[in-house]
Write a protein that holds these residues in place. Structure first.
Motif, PDB file in Angstrom:
ATOM      1  N   ASN A 223      17.141  -3.364  12.062  1.00 34.16           N
ATOM      2  CA  ASN A 223      17.544  -2.011  12.245  1.00 34.16           C
ATOM      3  C   ASN A 223      16.596  -1.263  11.472  1.00 34.16           C
ATOM      4  N   ALA A 224      16.059  -0.402  11.921  1.00 38.05           N
ATOM      5  CA  ALA A 224      15.135   0.846  11.125  1.00 38.05           C
ATOM      6  C   ALA A 224      16.209   1.820  10.625  1.00 38.05           C
ATOM      7  N   ASP A 225      16.931   1.610   9.751  1.00 37.49           N
ATOM      8  CA  ASP A 225      17.886   2.409   9.053  1.00 37.49           C
ATOM      9  C   ASP A 225      17.508   3.269   7.946  1.00 37.49           C
ATOM     10  N   GLY A 226      16.206   3.451   7.615  1.00 38.76           N
ATOM     11  CA  GLY A 226      15.681   4.055   6.529  1.00 38.76           C
ATOM     12  C   GLY A 226      14.185   3.710   6.557  1.00 38.76           C
ATOM     13  N   PHE A 227      13.523   4.363   5.655  1.00 34.37           N
ATOM     14  CA  PHE A 227      11.932   4.289   5.457  1.00 34.37           C
ATOM     15  C   PHE A 227      12.121   4.079   3.779  1.00 34.37           C
ATOM     16  N   TYR A 228      10.497   3.549   3.210  1.00 39.90           N
ATOM     17  CA  TYR A 228      10.249   3.401   2.184  1.00 39.90           C
ATOM     18  C   TYR A 228       9.200   4.067   1.625  1.00 39.90           C
ATOM     19  N   ILE A 229       8.873   4.203   0.150  1.00 39.35           N
ATOM     20  CA  ILE A 229       7.659   4.810  -0.459  1.00 39.35           C
ATOM     21  C   ILE A 229       7.380   3.787  -1.554  1.00 39.35           C
ATOM     22  N   VAL A 230       6.250   3.475  -1.700  1.00 36.83           N
ATOM     23  CA  VAL A 230       5.866   2.529  -2.592  1.00 36.83           C
ATOM     24  C   VAL A 230       5.396   3.342  -3.880  1.00 36.83           C
ATOM     25  N   ALA A 231       6.526   3.160  -4.768  1.00 39.84           N
ATOM     26  CA  ALA A 231       6.262   3.683  -6.150  1.00 39.84           C
ATOM     27  C   ALA A 231       5.554   2.897  -7.099  1.00 39.84           C
ATOM     28  N   GLY A 232       5.525   1.416  -7.023  1.00 42.19           N
ATOM     29  CA  GLY A 232       4.753   0.500  -7.949  1.00 42.19           C
ATOM     30  C   GLY A 232       4.455  -0.685  -7.046  1.00 42.19           C
TER      31      GLY A 232
ATOM     32  N   PHE B  65      -0.157  -1.402   1.869  1.00 41.61           N
ATOM     33  CA  PHE B  65       0.197  -0.127   1.341  1.00 41.61           C
ATOM     34  C   PHE B  65       0.352  -0.435  -0.357  1.00 41.61           C
ATOM     35  N   GLY B  66      -0.082   0.884  -1.149  1.00 43.17           N
ATOM     36  CA  GLY B  66      -0.003   0.801  -2.400  1.00 43.17           C
ATOM     37  C   GLY B  66       0.850   2.043  -2.811  1.00 43.17           C
ATOM     38  N   PRO B  67       0.854   2.303  -4.045  1.00 42.26           N
ATOM     39  CA  PRO B  67       1.627   3.567  -4.641  1.00 42.26           C
ATOM     40  C   PRO B  67       1.275   4.572  -3.939  1.00 42.26           C
ATOM     41  N   GLY B  68       2.440   5.208  -3.619  1.00 45.91           N
ATOM     42  CA  GLY B  68       2.177   6.780  -2.941  1.00 45.91           C
ATOM     43  C   GLY B  68       2.034   6.633  -1.554  1.00 45.91           C
ATOM     44  N   HIS B  69       2.265   5.669  -0.838  1.00 41.55           N
ATOM     45  CA  HIS B  69       2.182   5.470   0.494  1.00 41.55           C
ATOM     46  C   HIS B  69       3.779   5.083   1.285  1.00 41.55           C
ATOM     47  N   PRO B  70       4.057   6.054   2.294  1.00 37.73           N
ATOM     48  CA  PRO B  70       5.523   5.784   2.735  1.00 37.73           C
ATOM     49  C   PRO B  70       5.237   4.544   3.908  1.00 37.73           C
ATOM     50  N   PHE B  71       6.185   3.962   4.253  1.00 33.17           N
ATOM     51  CA  PHE B  71       6.080   2.882   5.415  1.00 33.17           C
ATOM     52  C   PHE B  71       7.435   2.759   6.131  1.00 33.17           C
ATOM     53  N   GLY B  72       7.551   2.620   7.228  1.00 31.78           N
ATOM     54  CA  GLY B  72       8.941   2.269   7.931  1.00 31.78           C
ATOM     55  C   GLY B  72       9.358   3.627   8.646  1.00 31.78           C
ATOM     56  N   GLU B  73       8.636   4.705   8.418  1.00 31.05           N
ATOM     57  CA  GLU B  73       9.387   6.083   8.953  1.00 31.05           C
ATOM     58  C   GLU B  73       9.304   6.168  10.543  1.00 31.05           C
ATOM     59  N   VAL B  74       7.979   5.413  11.130  1.00 32.19           N
ATOM     60  CA  VAL B  74       7.958   5.714  12.561  1.00 32.19           C
ATOM     61  C   VAL B  74       9.156   5.033  13.291  1.00 32.19           C
TER      62      VAL B  74
ATOM     63  N   ARG C 263       3.224  -8.029  -4.309  1.00 35.45           N
ATOM     64  CA  ARG C 263       3.187  -7.970  -5.941  1.00 35.45           C
ATOM     65  C   ARG C 263       4.471  -7.728  -6.308  1.00 35.45           C
ATOM     66  N   LYS C 264       4.621  -7.804  -7.420  1.00 29.75           N
ATOM     67  CA  LYS C 264       5.973  -7.053  -8.274  1.00 29.75           C
ATOM     68  C   LYS C 264       5.996  -5.909  -7.954  1.00 29.75           C
ATOM     69  N   SER C 265       7.048  -5.138  -7.226  1.00 28.59           N
ATOM     70  CA  SER C 265       7.028  -3.970  -6.643  1.00 28.59           C
ATOM     71  C   SER C 265       8.370  -3.204  -6.822  1.00 28.59           C
ATOM     72  N   ARG C 266       7.910  -1.816  -6.886  1.00 26.74           N
ATOM     73  CA  ARG C 266       9.299  -0.691  -7.008  1.00 26.74           C
ATOM     74  C   ARG C 266       9.217   0.214  -6.069  1.00 26.74           C
ATOM     75  N   LEU C 267      10.038   0.106  -5.232  1.00 28.73           N
ATOM     76  CA  LEU C 267      10.045   1.098  -3.951  1.00 28.73           C
ATOM     77  C   LEU C 267      11.400   2.192  -3.880  1.00 28.73           C
TER      78      LEU C 267
END
Length: 227
Positions: free
Chosen positions: A46-55, A75-84, A100-104
């Motif tokens: 379920n698409a119950d939210g979206f994300y932004i790549v912080a790192g 997608f790298g830092p600064g890109h949102p995904f999952g919003e559509v 990679r090790k990531s912060r979202l």
């Protein structure tokens, strides 16, 4: 480490927001961490939210019936995904995994919808961003269906040069295996095309940096699709 508000403000989706709008967004985001190779969501969730790549870095991909992976986006830092899919009220149409090790930063759907209904500028930003995404996806489908692999690679290098703001060189932030999947080919074929393009004087490969020696020639290749 960048603060959440600075990350949010750097996203094109939110660049025109006032300080109060950014503050309201900052209050609803959830800071999430993922090790390399972790699943963020799976196709059908379920698409119950979206994300932004912080790192870090995230790949969006689909799997064929045979289990072959095809990368749709990286997608790298600064890109949102999952919003559509979130706005369509459906399920995620593909898989997301950290490469990679990531912060979202995660924005829950219910909280974000409440926020967007009271902020017309945010609505306009969303429309502009989603229109751009649709255009980029249309170009990607055209490249994969109508062009041969050399044309796809040339198009991608020109796109990277524009995105990175350097007309003379680009830096690959993904492996050549991932690039091959993104372009709908295999690493061996991609290596041969890199060698051929280098021999033709179009590019020069130096590790992860690719010098664009003949930009006009690359544009011709991107248009014709053939070496």
């Amino acid at each position: 480490m960048k603060k959440n508000r600075d990350i949010i403000a750097s996203v094109p989706l939110f660049r025109r927001l006032t300080a109060s709008g950014l503050e309201a967004l900052e209050k609803i985001v959830e800071d999430r961490r993922y090790p390399k190779g972790a699943a963020i969501f799976m196709e059908g969730d379920n698409a119950d939210g979206f994300y932004i790549v912080a790192g870090g870095q995230v790949k969006i991909f689909k799997l064929s019936l045979e289990g072959k992976e095809h990368i749709l986006h990286i997608f790298g830092p600064g890109h949102p995904f999952g919003e559509v899919p979130m706005f369509s009220g459906g399920k995620f149409p593909a898989n997301a995994q950290s490469t990679r090790k990531s912060r979202l930063l995660y924005l829950p759907k219910a909280s974000f919808i409440r926020l967007i209904t009271s902020n017309p500028q945010l609505c306009l930003n969303m429309l502009a961003d989603l229109s751009l995404r649709l255009r980029q996806f249309t170009i990607q489908i055209e490249n994969l269906s109508l062009k041969e692999v050399p044309g796809r690679l040339a198009s991608y290098l020109i796109y990277l040069a524009d995105e990175q703001g350097n007309p003379d060189a680009v830096s690959l932030n993904i492996s050549k295996g991932q690039l091959a999947s993104l372009l709908g080919t295999i690493p061996e074929t991609l290596s041969r095309i890199f060698a051929k393009m280098t021999g033709d004087g179009l590019i020069r490969v130096q590790g992860r940096e690719i010098r664009l020696m003949d930009v006009e020639g690359l544009r011709v290749l991107a248009d014709t699709g053939k070496l």
